[in-house]
Design a protein around this motif. Structure first.
Motif, PDB file in Angstrom:
ATOM      1  N   MET A 226      61.668  34.069  15.604  1.00 39.05           N
ATOM      2  CA  MET A 226      60.488  34.029  14.578  1.00 39.05           C
ATOM      3  C   MET A 226      60.372  32.592  13.938  1.00 39.05           C
ATOM      4  O   MET A 226      61.505  32.047  13.685  1.00 39.05           O
ATOM      5  N   LYS A 227      59.330  32.301  13.915  1.00 39.93           N
ATOM      6  CA  LYS A 227      58.895  30.939  13.239  1.00 39.93           C
ATOM      7  C   LYS A 227      59.546  31.040  11.770  1.00 39.93           C
ATOM      8  O   LYS A 227      59.400  32.128  11.158  1.00 39.93           O
ATOM      9  N   PHE A 228      60.287  29.784  11.279  1.00 43.11           N
ATOM     10  CA  PHE A 228      60.711  29.907   9.709  1.00 43.11           C
ATOM     11  C   PHE A 228      59.762  30.239   8.776  1.00 43.11           C
ATOM     12  O   PHE A 228      59.873  31.135   7.947  1.00 43.11           O
ATOM     13  N   SER A 229      58.419  29.694   8.843  1.00 42.56           N
ATOM     14  CA  SER A 229      57.405  30.202   7.707  1.00 42.56           C
ATOM     15  C   SER A 229      57.294  31.585   7.924  1.00 42.56           C
ATOM     16  O   SER A 229      56.919  32.232   6.682  1.00 42.56           O
ATOM     17  N   LYS A 230      57.190  32.253   8.831  1.00 43.17           N
ATOM     18  CA  LYS A 230      56.581  33.709   9.230  1.00 43.17           C
ATOM     19  C   LYS A 230      57.723  34.396   8.539  1.00 43.17           C
ATOM     20  O   LYS A 230      57.680  35.524   7.954  1.00 43.17           O
ATOM     21  N   LYS A 231      59.015  34.144   8.832  1.00 41.75           N
ATOM     22  CA  LYS A 231      60.167  34.747   8.437  1.00 41.75           C
ATOM     23  C   LYS A 231      60.358  35.012   6.921  1.00 41.75           C
ATOM     24  O   LYS A 231      60.821  35.773   6.073  1.00 41.75           O
ATOM     25  N   LEU A 232      60.062  33.567   6.581  1.00 37.88           N
ATOM     26  CA  LEU A 232      59.942  33.560   4.915  1.00 37.88           C
ATOM     27  C   LEU A 232      58.957  34.337   4.163  1.00 37.88           C
ATOM     28  O   LEU A 232      59.291  34.850   3.160  1.00 37.88           O
ATOM     29  N   THR A 233      57.621  34.210   4.836  1.00 37.29           N
ATOM     30  CA  THR A 233      56.850  34.937   4.088  1.00 37.29           C
ATOM     31  C   THR A 233      57.053  36.478   4.028  1.00 37.29           C
ATOM     32  O   THR A 233      56.796  37.171   3.304  1.00 37.29           O
ATOM     33  N   TYR A 234      57.606  36.948   5.267  1.00 41.56           N
ATOM     34  CA  TYR A 234      58.097  38.111   5.530  1.00 41.56           C
ATOM     35  C   TYR A 234      58.825  38.907   4.174  1.00 41.56           C
ATOM     36  O   TYR A 234      58.766  39.712   3.624  1.00 41.56           O
ATOM     37  N   TRP A 235      59.842  37.806   4.115  1.00 46.06           N
ATOM     38  CA  TRP A 235      61.076  38.104   2.936  1.00 46.06           C
ATOM     39  C   TRP A 235      60.251  38.265   1.563  1.00 46.06           C
ATOM     40  O   TRP A 235      60.219  38.860   0.899  1.00 46.06           O
ATOM     41  N   TYR A 236      59.397  37.127   1.446  1.00 47.42           N
ATOM     42  CA  TYR A 236      58.516  36.904   0.099  1.00 47.42           C
ATOM     43  C   TYR A 236      57.648  38.172  -0.129  1.00 47.42           C
ATOM     44  O   TYR A 236      57.829  38.747  -1.199  1.00 47.42           O
ATOM     45  N   LEU A 237      56.977  38.743   0.696  1.00 42.73           N
ATOM     46  CA  LEU A 237      56.161  39.791   0.344  1.00 42.73           C
ATOM     47  C   LEU A 237      56.901  41.205   0.060  1.00 42.73           C
ATOM     48  O   LEU A 237      56.539  41.953  -0.589  1.00 42.73           O
ATOM     49  N   GLN A 238      58.078  41.192   0.365  1.00 46.03           N
ATOM     50  CA  GLN A 238      59.102  42.279  -0.114  1.00 46.03           C
ATOM     51  C   GLN A 238      59.729  42.172  -1.330  1.00 46.03           C
ATOM     52  O   GLN A 238      60.139  42.952  -2.012  1.00 46.03           O
ATOM     53  N   ASN A 239      59.870  40.688  -1.592  1.00 47.07           N
ATOM     54  CA  ASN A 239      60.929  40.469  -2.763  1.00 47.07           C
ATOM     55  C   ASN A 239      60.399  39.587  -3.845  1.00 47.07           C
ATOM     56  O   ASN A 239      61.158  39.423  -4.824  1.00 47.07           O
ATOM     57  N   LYS A 240      58.999  39.082  -3.863  1.00 48.51           N
ATOM     58  CA  LYS A 240      58.488  38.455  -4.627  1.00 48.51           C
ATOM     59  C   LYS A 240      58.554  38.899  -6.060  1.00 48.51           C
ATOM     60  O   LYS A 240      58.410  39.945  -6.314  1.00 48.51           O
ATOM     61  N   ARG A 241      58.601  38.104  -7.176  1.00 50.78           N
ATOM     62  CA  ARG A 241      58.755  38.239  -8.449  1.00 50.78           C
ATOM     63  C   ARG A 241      57.100  38.296  -9.100  1.00 50.78           C
ATOM     64  O   ARG A 241      56.330  37.762  -8.574  1.00 50.78           O
ATOM     65  N   ASN A 242      57.092  39.292  -9.855  1.00 54.98           N
ATOM     66  CA  ASN A 242      55.556  39.324 -10.310  1.00 54.98           C
ATOM     67  C   ASN A 242      55.523  38.602 -11.766  1.00 54.98           C
ATOM     68  O   ASN A 242      56.232  39.048 -12.685  1.00 54.98           O
ATOM     69  N   LEU A 243      54.854  37.557 -11.647  1.00 56.57           N
ATOM     70  CA  LEU A 243      55.004  36.654 -12.870  1.00 56.57           C
ATOM     71  C   LEU A 243      53.342  36.401 -13.173  1.00 56.57           C
ATOM     72  O   LEU A 243      52.491  36.287 -12.407  1.00 56.57           O
ATOM     73  N   PRO A 244      53.131  36.271 -14.294  1.00 55.51           N
ATOM     74  CA  PRO A 244      51.894  36.218 -14.896  1.00 55.51           C
ATOM     75  C   PRO A 244      50.964  35.084 -14.398  1.00 55.51           C
ATOM     76  O   PRO A 244      49.853  35.120 -14.118  1.00 55.51           O
ATOM     77  N   TRP A 245      51.458  33.997 -13.930  1.00 59.34           N
ATOM     78  CA  TRP A 245      50.937  32.713 -13.302  1.00 59.34           C
ATOM     79  C   TRP A 245      50.772  33.140 -11.697  1.00 59.34           C
ATOM     80  O   TRP A 245      50.107  32.047 -11.386  1.00 59.34           O
ATOM     81  N   ARG A 246      51.209  34.069 -11.297  1.00 69.08           N
ATOM     82  CA  ARG A 246      50.793  34.623 -10.073  1.00 69.08           C
ATOM     83  C   ARG A 246      49.583  35.322  -9.968  1.00 69.08           C
ATOM     84  O   ARG A 246      49.226  35.744  -8.779  1.00 69.08           O
ATOM     85  N   GLU A 247      49.100  35.597 -10.938  1.00 72.18           N
ATOM     86  CA  GLU A 247      47.920  36.311 -10.951  1.00 72.18           C
ATOM     87  C   GLU A 247      46.814  35.618 -11.124  1.00 72.18           C
ATOM     88  O   GLU A 247      45.522  36.133 -11.310  1.00 72.18           O
ATOM     89  N   THR A 248      46.690  33.938 -10.896  1.00 76.76           N
ATOM     90  CA  THR A 248      45.630  33.321 -11.063  1.00 76.76           C
ATOM     91  C   THR A 248      45.678  32.401 -10.234  1.00 76.76           C
ATOM     92  O   THR A 248      46.499  31.907  -9.511  1.00 76.76           O
ATOM     93  N   LYS A 249      44.654  31.695  -9.986  1.00 78.34           N
ATOM     94  CA  LYS A 249      44.496  30.523  -9.300  1.00 78.34           C
ATOM     95  C   LYS A 249      43.788  29.413 -10.179  1.00 78.34           C
ATOM     96  O   LYS A 249      43.561  28.096  -9.516  1.00 78.34           O
TER      97      LYS A 249
ATOM     98  N   ARG B 290      70.993  23.885   3.501  1.00 79.54           N
ATOM     99  CA  ARG B 290      71.807  24.907   4.116  1.00 79.54           C
ATOM    100  C   ARG B 290      71.361  25.218   5.395  1.00 79.54           C
ATOM    101  O   ARG B 290      72.250  25.502   6.595  1.00 79.54           O
ATOM    102  N   TYR B 291      70.126  25.472   5.544  1.00 83.05           N
ATOM    103  CA  TYR B 291      69.638  26.118   6.847  1.00 83.05           C
ATOM    104  C   TYR B 291      69.771  25.139   8.083  1.00 83.05           C
ATOM    105  O   TYR B 291      70.363  25.447   9.062  1.00 83.05           O
ATOM    106  N   PHE B 292      69.439  23.818   7.722  1.00 79.29           N
ATOM    107  CA  PHE B 292      69.530  22.906   8.882  1.00 79.29           C
ATOM    108  C   PHE B 292      70.995  22.097   8.825  1.00 79.29           C
ATOM    109  O   PHE B 292      71.129  21.093   9.572  1.00 79.29           O
TER     110      PHE B 292
END
Length: 347
Positions: A1-24, A143-145
């Motif tokens: 699987m592509k690096f970014s895809k695997k990373l995004t998958y991890w993120y959606l399960q583990n991301k922190r809920n932070l106030p600045w992530r509620e806005t653009k 580390r990864y590379f």
DNA sequence: AAGTCGTGGCG
DNA sequence: TCGCCAAGACT
């Protein structure tokens, strides 16, 4: 699987809920990015909430006085961030019609914004595929590379930026950037990374070669300078004191402090009163008491400050003085703030 | 381009 | 304890 895809998958399960992530809103993202430079989320969070409440728009920030901004920044450190933030807020209001620039190349022109912060804002707020490279990204990619180029060398900075840019998910660059940073902060940590439960172990070079503890490589060690500070804490008969604003290029620029006599070593009372600055300030009779028997060692990134607070009682002064009741209005370094808290609780 | 700029948490 | 280092930028 592509690096970014695997990373995004991890993120959606583990991301922190932070106030600045509620806005653009770029103003809020900007604020959060500046505050989090070299600063842990746990420390910056309270300041973010305080700032967004006091200054809900860039106009509010721009019209505040610098001392107010610094006072609110007090305790967060790296105070040039606050001064540059305020400077750029005024620039946005006065020169850019209050509109935050919308491209990486325009954003990075703002004072206090470098490659990292411009990339973060451009990607999060404007969907521009510019890769962030912060301490987390250096660690994850080295580390990864299995890259041993020092991350703080000129070659390393270029190399890691190029790799980061090649990996970014161009369809969701903002999310990708936050994903790799969260992964570094929560999973691929500096110490005790969670390799046992890592989704990348089957392709991580450092894991395969047992180099996780050695990477990333950082060169040079900072030199720490010892300095000896003597603060003159004045109490006049009419309950006033003196604070002065630090100017020039050194530490704590723009913050206030008690009159300072710097010496080459720890000095005693006789040595203190024989200094030129002391006799200048106090031509008349004074009472002098050393407040802290043992010097207070305040540690900064490049300096250790061996500090003595001298309580000086005198009649009255011609110099500009301030009332002790108003002292809490002035932005001061933590070293002074800690002293005041202890001193005033006793008096 | 190497040095400088804060503060706090962690092992 | 002490060194590391944390969503870096500036000079």
């Amino acid at each position: 699987m592509k690096f970014s895809k695997k990373l995004t998958y991890w993120y959606l399960q583990n991301k922190r809920n932070l106030p600045w992530r509620e806005t653009k809103n770029p103003y809020f993202i900007w604020l959060s990015e500046i505050m989090l430079q070299q600063t842990r989320v746990a420390q910056g969070l309270a300041y973010y909430l305080k700032f967004t409440e006091a200054f809900p728009t860039v106009f509010d920030l721009a019209k505040a006085h610098e001392s107010i901004v610094l006072k609110m920044w007090q305790g967060l450190g790296y105070y040039s961030r606050a001064r540059n933030l305020h400077f750029s807020a005024k620039h946005i209001v006065n020169e850019l019609n209050g509109e935050f620039p919308t491209t990486f190349l325009e954003i990075i022109k703002l004072k206090g914004i470098g490659d990292y912060t411009a990339s973060a804002i451009a990607s999060i707020c404007f969907n521009e595929p510019t890769a962030v490279v912060d301490g987390n990204v250096y660690r994850v990619l080295s580390r990864y590379f299995g890259i041993s180029t020092p991350i703080n060398s000129t070659a390393g900075i270029k190399e890691f930026k190029k790799i980061a840019q090649s990996l970014i998910d161009k369809s969701q660059p903002g999310m990708y950037n936050q994903a790799i940073m969260d992964f570094g902060a929560l999973h691929c940590k500096p110490q005790n990374p969670l390799c046992d439960s890592c989704p990348f172990t089957n392709s991580c070079v450092a894991f395969e070669k047992n180099l996780v503890k050695k990477l990333p490589i950082k060169e040079k060690k900072i030199k720490i300078r010892k300095r000896y500070f003597n603060f003159l804490v004045i109490k006049t008969a009419d309950n006033k004191t003196i604070l002065s604003k630090r100017k020039g290029k050194g530490i704590w620029q723009g913050l206030y402090e008690f009159p300072l006599i710097e010496s080459e070593q720890i000095i005693n009372k006789n040595e203190l009163i024989s200094t030129e600055k002391f006799t200048d300030l106090f031509p008349n009779e004074t009472t002098i008491l050393l407040h802290n028997k043992k010097e207070i060692v305040h540690k900064l990134s490049h300096q250790h400050l061996y500090t003595q607070f001298w309580i000086i009682e005198t009649k009255s002064l011609e110099n500009t003085t301030i009332s002790w009741e108003n002292i809490q209005d002035f932005p001061v370094p933590v070293l002074i703030s800690n002293f005041l808290e202890e001193f005033q609780s006793k008096n």
